[in-house]
Design a protein around this motif. Structure first.
Motif, short mmCIF file in Angstrom:
data_model
loop_
_atom_site.label_atom_id
_atom_site.label_comp_id
_atom_site.label_asym_id
_atom_site.label_seq_id
_atom_site.Cartn_x
_atom_site.Cartn_y
_atom_site.Cartn_z
N LEU A 57 -5.91 50.93 39.76
CA LEU A 57 -4.73 50.41 39.08
C LEU A 57 -3.98 49.42 39.98
N ASP A 58 -3.92 49.73 41.25
CA ASP A 58 -3.26 48.83 42.20
C ASP A 58 -4.04 47.54 42.40
N LYS A 59 -5.34 47.63 42.29
CA LYS A 59 -6.21 46.47 42.52
C LYS A 59 -6.22 45.50 41.34
N ALA A 60 -6.07 46.01 40.13
CA ALA A 60 -6.19 45.18 38.93
C ALA A 60 -4.95 44.31 38.74
N VAL A 61 -5.18 43.03 38.51
CA VAL A 61 -4.10 42.07 38.25
C VAL A 61 -3.89 41.95 36.74
N TYR A 62 -2.64 42.02 36.31
CA TYR A 62 -2.32 41.90 34.89
C TYR A 62 -2.54 40.45 34.46
N GLY A 63 -3.45 40.26 33.50
CA GLY A 63 -3.93 38.92 33.19
C GLY A 63 -3.20 38.21 32.07
N TRP A 119 1.57 33.38 32.83
CA TRP A 119 2.66 33.85 33.68
C TRP A 119 2.22 34.50 34.98
N ASN A 120 0.93 34.64 35.21
CA ASN A 120 0.49 35.31 36.43
C ASN A 120 -0.65 34.56 37.09
N ARG A 121 -0.64 33.24 36.92
CA ARG A 121 -1.76 32.41 37.36
C ARG A 121 -2.11 32.59 38.84
N GLU A 122 -1.11 32.55 39.69
CA GLU A 122 -1.39 32.61 41.13
C GLU A 122 -2.13 33.88 41.51
N ASN A 123 -1.72 35.01 40.96
CA ASN A 123 -2.40 36.27 41.26
C ASN A 123 -3.78 36.32 40.61
N VAL A 162 -11.73 35.30 28.66
CA VAL A 162 -12.47 34.17 29.21
C VAL A 162 -11.52 33.19 29.91
N GLN A 163 -10.33 33.01 29.36
CA GLN A 163 -9.32 32.19 30.03
C GLN A 163 -9.03 32.73 31.43
N ASN A 164 -8.86 34.05 31.54
CA ASN A 164 -8.64 34.67 32.84
C ASN A 164 -9.84 34.51 33.75
N ALA A 165 -11.04 34.69 33.19
CA ALA A 165 -12.25 34.53 34.00
C ALA A 165 -12.39 33.10 34.51
N ASN A 166 -12.03 32.13 33.67
CA ASN A 166 -12.04 30.74 34.12
C ASN A 166 -11.11 30.53 35.30
N ILE A 167 -9.89 31.05 35.19
CA ILE A 167 -8.90 30.86 36.25
C ILE A 167 -9.34 31.54 37.53
N MET A 168 -9.83 32.77 37.44
CA MET A 168 -10.20 33.51 38.65
C MET A 168 -11.43 32.92 39.34
N GLY A 185 -11.90 29.50 39.44
CA GLY A 185 -11.59 28.13 39.83
C GLY A 185 -11.96 27.08 38.81
N LEU A 186 -12.13 27.48 37.55
CA LEU A 186 -12.48 26.54 36.49
C LEU A 186 -11.23 26.10 35.74
N ASP A 187 -11.34 25.01 35.00
CA ASP A 187 -10.29 24.63 34.06
C ASP A 187 -10.15 25.77 33.07
N GLU A 188 -8.92 26.25 32.84
CA GLU A 188 -8.73 27.42 31.99
C GLU A 188 -9.20 27.21 30.56
N LYS A 189 -9.32 25.97 30.13
CA LYS A 189 -9.75 25.68 28.75
C LYS A 189 -11.26 25.71 28.57
N THR A 190 -12.01 25.84 29.66
CA THR A 190 -13.47 25.74 29.60
C THR A 190 -14.07 26.77 28.63
N GLY A 191 -14.77 26.28 27.65
CA GLY A 191 -15.48 27.14 26.71
C GLY A 191 -14.65 27.78 25.63
N ILE A 192 -13.32 27.54 25.63
CA ILE A 192 -12.45 28.18 24.61
C ILE A 192 -11.50 27.19 23.97
#
Length: 344
Positions: free
Chosen positions: A122-128, A132-136, A322-328, A330-337
């Motif tokens: 629970l401590d390890k998981a970042v709320y996606g 609003w939580n892009r940096e994390n 997928v938006q979160n997976a893109n961000i984590m 290093g991809l453009d968040e719009k990729t594939g969606i």
């Protein structure tokens, strides 16, 4: 990048396959289910001659050794066990269930009626909540994908809550969802004869997204008090509308509030703040990753009405995953969606 999907036979899982089929970077390595081994098209015939992969057993070690990224699209109570099995492997995880969202284990027991995941996970998981939580998220190895109702509600509330423009005790969320939000498991409540030409309230003051929404609101503004949150079923397949009522703590003009929302979301490609007087509808975001927001101010009462609509299977589940997976990665968040909504 090789990805695996666990829980492929549910609506969230099959929506993931639809997105990943044309994703330019993520390639489907394997798909998994506890239902046994069979071609995915036998479960979903619309995939005949499109996806020829077979469902495989869930073997955490084998999956982790062959994939760079794993999506959990399993029911709550299952993901927590899977998460523990994957904890020792070097693989990124995006969990679409609610098992890693609540940081307090006792809250999870109370609202989900199940045993929680280990506190270390629970401590390890970042709320996606992507906007609003892009940096994390950029630095995360594990993502807890927000709930569908939570996504619509939090995106609608964030600007005014962060600016402390609301009376802390005044938040009321009246939310409606299509029946796909309840999953694919047959039930009387979701039968055509029960839902056609009908409209139902359910889980009154008991919905599991209540503590998730409150947890994030308090993180933004420590003065926020418990919310009133109601959920209803619409006689449609997909989509969510959250109509949110808040009392303003400060006198504001509608143009000022609208400008605040535009400012906060000017760099958020999937949040569209509608012009004043233009109200969003569920069909206008169907099949897309968009969240459309409209706002109204009642100057007589000082009460703000916020209307937030999403597709529960896209922005409320697979699309945001997928938006979160893109961000984590290093991809453009719009990729594939970057889909235009379906209409009509």
């Amino acid at each position: 990048m090789k990805v695996s999907v666990i829980g492929t036979t549910g609506y969230g899982g099959i929506e993931l396959l639809r997105i990943l089929h044309n994703h330019p970077i993520f390639q489907i390595q394997s798909i998994h289910s506890s239902r046994g081994e069979s071609p995915i098209w036998t479960e979903y015939p619309h995939l005949f001659d499109i996806n020829k992969q077979k469902l495989e057993k869930i073997d955490p070690e084998k999956i982790a050794m062959n994939a760079d990224l794993v999506f959990f699209a399993t029911p709550s109570g299952v993901s927590s066990e899977l998460a523990a099995a994957f904890a020792d492997y070097d693989v990124k995880v995006v969990d679409l269930s609610g098992d890693l969202r609540l940081k307090n284990q006792e809250d999870y027991k109370k609202w989900y009626k199940q045993e929680p995941a280990p506190q270390s996970l629970l401590d390890k998981a970042v709320y996606g909540l992507s906007e609003w939580n892009r940096e994390n998220i950029e630095n995360a190895e594990w993502i807890s994908n927000p709930g569908c109702y939570s996504t619509a509600s939090l995106l609608g509330l964030a600007p005014i809550v962060k600016e402390n423009w609301v009376v802390p005790t005044s938040i009321v969320i009246d939310a409606k969802s299509g029946t796909s939000g309840a999953g694919r498991k047959p039930s009387r409540m979701h039968m055509m004869a029960e839902m056609t030409e009908n409209f139902k309230i359910y889980k009154v003051n008991e919905h599991q997204h209540i503590p998730e929404i409150e947890q994030q609101l308090v993180d933004w503004n420590k003065d926020i008090k418990p919310i009133t949150f109601s959920t209803h079923l619409l006689p449609i397949s997909r989509g969510i509308m959250a109509t949110i009522y808040v009392q303003l703590g400060k006198e504001k003009k509608l143009t000022e509030i609208h400008e605040l929302y535009q400012h906060y979301y000017e760099k958020a490609p999937f949040v569209r703040v509608r012009p004043i007087g233009n109200d969003p509808a569920i069909k206008e975001v169907a099949g897309s990753n968009y969240c459309d927001i409209g706002i109204h101010l009642d100057e007589r009462t000082g009460r703000l009405t916020i209307v937030s609509v999403i597709d529960n299977l896209m922005k409320g589940a697979a699309g945001q995953a997928v938006q979160n997976a893109n961000i984590m990665n290093g991809l453009d968040e719009k990729t594939g969606i970057d889909f235009i909504p379906m209409y009509p």
